[in-house]
Motif scaffolding. Structure first.
Motif, short mmCIF file in Angstrom:
data_model
loop_
_atom_site.label_atom_id
_atom_site.label_comp_id
_atom_site.label_asym_id
_atom_site.label_seq_id
_atom_site.Cartn_x
_atom_site.Cartn_y
_atom_site.Cartn_z
N ASP A 98 -0.37 3.27 14.60
CA ASP A 98 -0.24 1.93 14.36
C ASP A 98 1.18 1.60 14.97
OD1 ASP A 98 -0.64 -0.88 12.96
OD2 ASP A 98 1.30 -0.35 11.88
N TYR A 99 1.79 2.69 15.48
CA TYR A 99 3.27 2.57 16.10
C TYR A 99 3.08 2.61 17.59
CZ TYR A 99 5.53 4.75 11.92
OH TYR A 99 5.83 5.04 10.50
N LEU A 100 4.39 1.71 17.94
CA LEU A 100 4.45 1.63 19.27
C LEU A 100 5.76 2.03 19.55
CD1 LEU A 100 3.23 -2.04 19.82
CD2 LEU A 100 2.19 -0.28 21.09
N TYR A 101 6.04 3.46 20.31
CA TYR A 101 7.38 3.93 20.06
C TYR A 101 8.10 3.85 21.43
CZ TYR A 101 6.67 6.71 15.73
OH TYR A 101 6.67 7.34 14.55
N ASP A 102 7.48 3.10 22.42
CA ASP A 102 7.96 2.98 23.75
C ASP A 102 8.35 1.54 24.12
OD1 ASP A 102 8.30 4.17 26.53
OD2 ASP A 102 7.72 2.22 26.76
N SER A 142 20.65 6.11 14.13
CA SER A 142 20.19 4.90 14.15
C SER A 142 18.46 5.37 13.78
CB SER A 142 20.09 4.38 15.68
OG SER A 142 19.20 3.37 15.80
N ARG A 143 17.90 4.69 13.02
CA ARG A 143 16.42 4.80 12.75
C ARG A 143 15.62 3.65 13.31
NH1 ARG A 143 15.81 8.98 8.74
NH2 ARG A 143 13.67 8.36 9.21
N GLY A 144 14.45 3.98 12.88
CA GLY A 144 13.42 2.74 13.74
C GLY A 144 13.19 3.17 15.09
N GLY A 145 13.37 2.02 16.03
CA GLY A 145 13.16 2.28 17.41
C GLY A 145 11.57 2.38 17.78
N HIS A 146 10.93 1.65 17.00
CA HIS A 146 9.56 1.18 17.24
C HIS A 146 8.96 -0.35 16.70
CE1 HIS A 146 9.71 3.13 13.01
NE2 HIS A 146 8.95 1.84 12.93
N ALA A 147 7.66 -0.28 17.12
CA ALA A 147 7.11 -1.70 16.50
C ALA A 147 5.77 -1.03 15.87
CB ALA A 147 6.89 -2.76 17.65
N LYS A 151 0.82 -1.27 0.01
CA LYS A 151 0.06 0.00 -0.11
C LYS A 151 0.80 1.32 0.02
CE LYS A 151 -4.35 -1.47 1.77
NZ LYS A 151 -4.55 -2.03 3.47
N ARG A 152 2.15 1.19 0.34
CA ARG A 152 2.94 2.21 0.51
C ARG A 152 4.33 1.91 0.20
NH1 ARG A 152 4.69 4.78 5.75
NH2 ARG A 152 3.67 2.72 6.65
N ALA A 153 5.09 2.77 -0.13
CA ALA A 153 6.70 2.70 -0.32
C ALA A 153 7.16 3.98 0.19
CB ALA A 153 7.13 2.18 -1.82
N TYR A 154 8.37 3.83 1.06
CA TYR A 154 9.20 4.86 1.36
C TYR A 154 10.64 4.48 1.44
CZ TYR A 154 8.75 2.93 6.06
OH TYR A 154 8.84 2.51 7.21
N TRP A 155 11.41 5.61 1.31
CA TRP A 155 12.82 5.31 1.29
C TRP A 155 13.63 6.15 2.16
CZ3 TRP A 155 9.85 5.56 -2.67
CH2 TRP A 155 9.79 6.67 -3.62
N ILE A 156 14.77 5.68 2.92
CA ILE A 156 15.48 6.25 4.10
C ILE A 156 16.97 6.38 3.32
CG2 ILE A 156 16.35 6.06 6.16
CD1 ILE A 156 14.06 4.27 6.67
N TYR A 157 17.54 7.61 3.37
CA TYR A 157 18.51 7.99 2.70
C TYR A 157 19.15 9.12 3.32
CZ TYR A 157 15.47 10.97 0.07
OH TYR A 157 14.72 11.94 -0.24
N LEU A 200 -1.22 2.10 4.84
CA LEU A 200 -1.03 3.23 4.63
C LEU A 200 -0.38 4.07 5.97
CD1 LEU A 200 -4.27 4.62 2.69
CD2 LEU A 200 -1.92 3.97 1.78
N TYR A 201 0.35 5.09 5.92
CA TYR A 201 0.91 5.56 7.06
C TYR A 201 -0.21 5.95 8.26
CZ TYR A 201 3.38 8.87 10.15
OH TYR A 201 4.08 9.57 11.24
N ASP A 202 -0.06 5.45 9.53
CA ASP A 202 -1.01 5.45 10.31
C ASP A 202 -0.16 5.88 11.87
OD1 ASP A 202 -2.89 5.64 12.34
OD2 ASP A 202 -3.63 3.54 11.96
P1 TYD Z 1 9.92 7.40 11.04
O1 TYD Z 1 8.75 6.60 10.67
O2 TYD Z 1 10.03 8.07 12.32
O3 TYD Z 1 11.25 7.04 10.34
P2 TYD Z 1 12.04 6.00 11.09
O4 TYD Z 1 11.36 4.87 11.78
O5 TYD Z 1 12.62 5.28 9.75
O6 TYD Z 1 13.18 6.39 12.07
O7 TYD Z 1 9.46 8.89 9.99
C1 TYD Z 1 10.16 10.02 9.98
C2 TYD Z 1 9.31 11.04 9.94
O8 TYD Z 1 8.48 10.82 8.57
C3 TYD Z 1 8.04 11.13 10.81
O9 TYD Z 1 7.86 12.63 11.36
C4 TYD Z 1 6.88 10.63 10.31
C5 TYD Z 1 7.12 10.71 8.61
N1 TYD Z 1 6.42 9.86 7.86
C6 TYD Z 1 5.36 10.12 7.17
O10 TYD Z 1 4.76 11.20 7.15
N2 TYD Z 1 4.99 9.11 6.07
C7 TYD Z 1 5.52 8.05 5.98
O11 TYD Z 1 5.20 7.00 5.25
C8 TYD Z 1 6.95 7.53 6.92
C9 TYD Z 1 7.25 6.14 6.83
C10 TYD Z 1 6.93 8.62 7.65
#
Ligand code: TYD
Length: 170
Positions: free
Chosen positions: A155-159, A82-87, A69-75, A150-152
């Motif tokens: 849906d994130y667990l940040y702690d 470090s990136r992520g830090g969530h489930a 449903k969605r693609a994104y890229w980190i660069y 989709l981005y929601d």
């Molecule tokens: P984040 O998911 O925190 O990056 P990572 O987990 O890779 O460290 O996303 C970084 C920022 O981008 C955050 O402010 C949320 C935003 N974002 C969107 O708006 N849409 C998306 O699809 C994604 C993945 C992130």
């Protein structure tokens, strides 16, 4: 029981052409007797070679086991970051090192697994309810993420403690 004493680690080298992938698994003895859920899975993505170069492609439910449903890229990740830090509660994803390399650390609350990703034709499938961090990005690395949702933000667990509580109550 002291968790430091109740773990074991194995390293698995996966040689694939010019790629030097490896996987490191750390398992708590307390889960060895139970049926262990796979934590991350390397997926072979199709690769087409021509005289003009290589092409790897995926489609929803072809190569990737969900509807994309969605693609994104980190660069441009600064050295040492470090990136992520969530489930995620519902989202599944496939992570691909389309350029360079980085390490993905996975944790399902019982076992931890580290993957070195450095192959554009390999994807790492991450299921729901897995804590992840990404680090050790090489210079110029590009991390492509294919996601089932989709981005929601809900849906994130940040702690990490919230994550552990969540997996024990669902
Ligand atoms: P984040 O998911 O925190 O990056 P990572 O987990 O890779 O460290 O996303 C970084 C920022 O981008 C955050 O402010 C949320 C935003 N974002 C969107 O708006 N849409 C998306 O699809 C994604 C993945 C992130």
């Amino acid at each position: 029981r002291n968790s430091q004493l109740s773990t074991m680690s194995t390293v698995n080298n996966v040689n694939n052409g010019n790629c030097q992938q490896w996987q490191l698994l750390t398992v708590s003895f307390s889960v060895l007797s139970n049926k262990m859920k796979e934590i991350g899975k390397i997926i072979d993505l199709s690769q087409k070679q021509t005289d003009e170069g290589l092409c790897t492609h995926v489609e929803s439910l072809v190569g990737v086991p969900f509807d994309i449903k969605r693609a994104y890229w980190i660069y441009d990740v600064p050295k040492g970051e470090s990136r992520g830090g969530h489930a995620h509660k519902r989202l599944r994803q496939v992570i691909i090192a389309v350029k360079g390399s980085f390490i993905v650390n996975l944790d399902d609350g019982h076992q931890k697994k580290q993957y070195l990703l450095d192959c554009p034709d390999k994807g790492l499938l991450i299921d729901t309810k897995i804590w992840r961090t990404l680090d050790d990005f090489s210079e110029g690395a590009v991390c492509l993420v294919l996601a089932s949702e989709l981005y929601d933000p809900d849906d994130y667990l940040y702690d990490y403690n919230d994550f552990i509580e969540y997996i024990h109550h669902v």
